[in-house]
Motif scaffolding. Sequence first.
Motif, mmCIF file in Angstrom:
data_model
loop_
_atom_site.group_PDB
_atom_site.id
_atom_site.type_symbol
_atom_site.label_atom_id
_atom_site.label_comp_id
_atom_site.label_asym_id
_atom_site.label_seq_id
_atom_site.Cartn_x
_atom_site.Cartn_y
_atom_site.Cartn_z
ATOM 1 N N ASP A 1 0.826 -1.201 0.000
ATOM 2 C CA ASP A 1 0.000 0.000 0.000
ATOM 3 C C ASP A 1 0.868 1.262 0.000
ATOM 4 O O ASP A 1 0.569 2.246 -0.694
ATOM 5 C CB ASP A 1 -0.932 0.001 1.209
ATOM 6 N N GLU A 2 1.948 1.233 0.773
ATOM 7 C CA GLU A 2 2.881 2.366 0.782
ATOM 8 C C GLU A 2 3.531 2.525 -0.595
ATOM 9 O O GLU A 2 3.716 3.656 -1.078
ATOM 10 C CB GLU A 2 3.945 2.163 1.854
ATOM 11 N N ALA A 3 3.868 1.405 -1.201
ATOM 12 C CA ALA A 3 4.481 1.445 -2.532
ATOM 13 C C ALA A 3 3.524 2.074 -3.538
ATOM 14 O O ALA A 3 3.924 2.908 -4.362
ATOM 15 C CB ALA A 3 4.873 0.038 -2.972
ATOM 16 N N HIS A 4 2.269 1.687 -3.468
ATOM 17 C CA HIS A 4 1.273 2.244 -4.383
ATOM 18 C C HIS A 4 1.182 3.764 -4.231
ATOM 19 O O HIS A 4 1.095 4.492 -5.233
ATOM 20 C CB HIS A 4 -0.085 1.609 -4.108
ATOM 21 N N GLU A 5 1.207 4.234 -3.005
ATOM 22 C CA GLU A 5 1.141 5.675 -2.759
ATOM 23 C C GLU A 5 2.332 6.406 -3.369
ATOM 24 O O GLU A 5 2.241 7.596 -3.684
ATOM 25 C CB GLU A 5 1.071 5.941 -1.256
ATOM 26 N N ARG A 6 3.442 5.675 -3.554
ATOM 27 C CA ARG A 6 4.656 6.290 -4.104
ATOM 28 C C ARG A 6 4.838 5.953 -5.592
ATOM 29 O O ARG A 6 5.901 6.179 -6.150
ATOM 30 C CB ARG A 6 5.865 5.836 -3.288
ATOM 31 N N GLY A 7 3.798 5.402 -6.199
ATOM 32 C CA GLY A 7 3.851 5.134 -7.628
ATOM 33 C C GLY A 7 4.551 3.861 -8.023
ATOM 34 O O GLY A 7 4.993 3.721 -9.176
ATOM 35 N N VAL A 8 4.648 2.898 -7.094
ATOM 36 C CA VAL A 8 5.350 1.641 -7.352
ATOM 37 C C VAL A 8 4.402 0.460 -7.180
ATOM 38 O O VAL A 8 3.688 0.378 -6.174
ATOM 39 C CB VAL A 8 6.558 1.472 -6.401
#
Length: 307
Positions: free
Chosen positions: A144-151
């Motif tokens: 979820d953190e990765a998604h927030e950072r575009g990953v």
Amino acid sequence: MTTLDSDGADLDVACHLNVLLAAASSDLLPAALGALVEAGYRRVVLPPLDPQATDAAGLANLFAAHDVHPITIAGQAPGADVSSADPDERAAGAAMLRAALDLTVALRGDQMNGVPYGVFGHPARPTDPAAFERAAIEVGRVADEAHERGVMMTFEVLNRYETSVVNTAAQAMEFVALSGSEHLRIHLDTFHMAVEEADLAAAITAAAPRLGYLELGQSGRGMLSGGAVDIEALVRHAFDTGWTGRLGVEAFSRAVLSPGASDMLAIWRQPYVDGVGVARDAMRVIRRGFASSVEGRRAARLSRVGG
């Protein structure tokens, strides 16, 4: 569905750097990236990198200059394992994943692969349900953190000799469900699937709703055009399911890998010596698979009408 060129030239395909080179630090990296671009690849999967020892800015500029997008690999280590019952060890494992995510962002990548759910290596016992759930929850949080950072974060499904956590597409779907993340994606690899799945095509279909990356590897770790796995048919099937995600190519040879990496991956032979030749062969196989799919045939018809 995305409309693709009739010859599959617009496919989003990555090649593992270790097909051509032993390390990203090689002086031959610029030439290798140029060869991949010439062969039709858009992305390169990097071997595991030490975030503290990597010149992320320099690598990012090199990738940008070649118009190649990097994909990183995240993992765990003894004492840093998100599946552990020990809170400190679990926290250390999550910290490793977040450090890999930071590196991915610094490299300007938008995908992070790997084995984030436990320590890679020959397992000594089955993974108990509690460990499976602990790993899923921690990995889901990082996804979820990765998604927030575009990953996009994926996790690779490995064969029984490399992990006891996730071996099949069905287990991968269970892992995603337990993670609680809407953004965690599955990474299937035909090399591992050939060991564990009774029906490789059915496994792709089962994972399709959460499949982020389909990696193509042959049974003998060499050229995709020769081996026990019908790569072309699986590419065709993937497109026929309506899946339009990223494809990857992986092959390993002791002639290319470092001795340490060869030993870790049990690469005892030299299936090939020419990595560029393997990459070109793989792209031909992939494009034939696409061309024989419903989408590929439709694109060919549209191309003829347009011509």
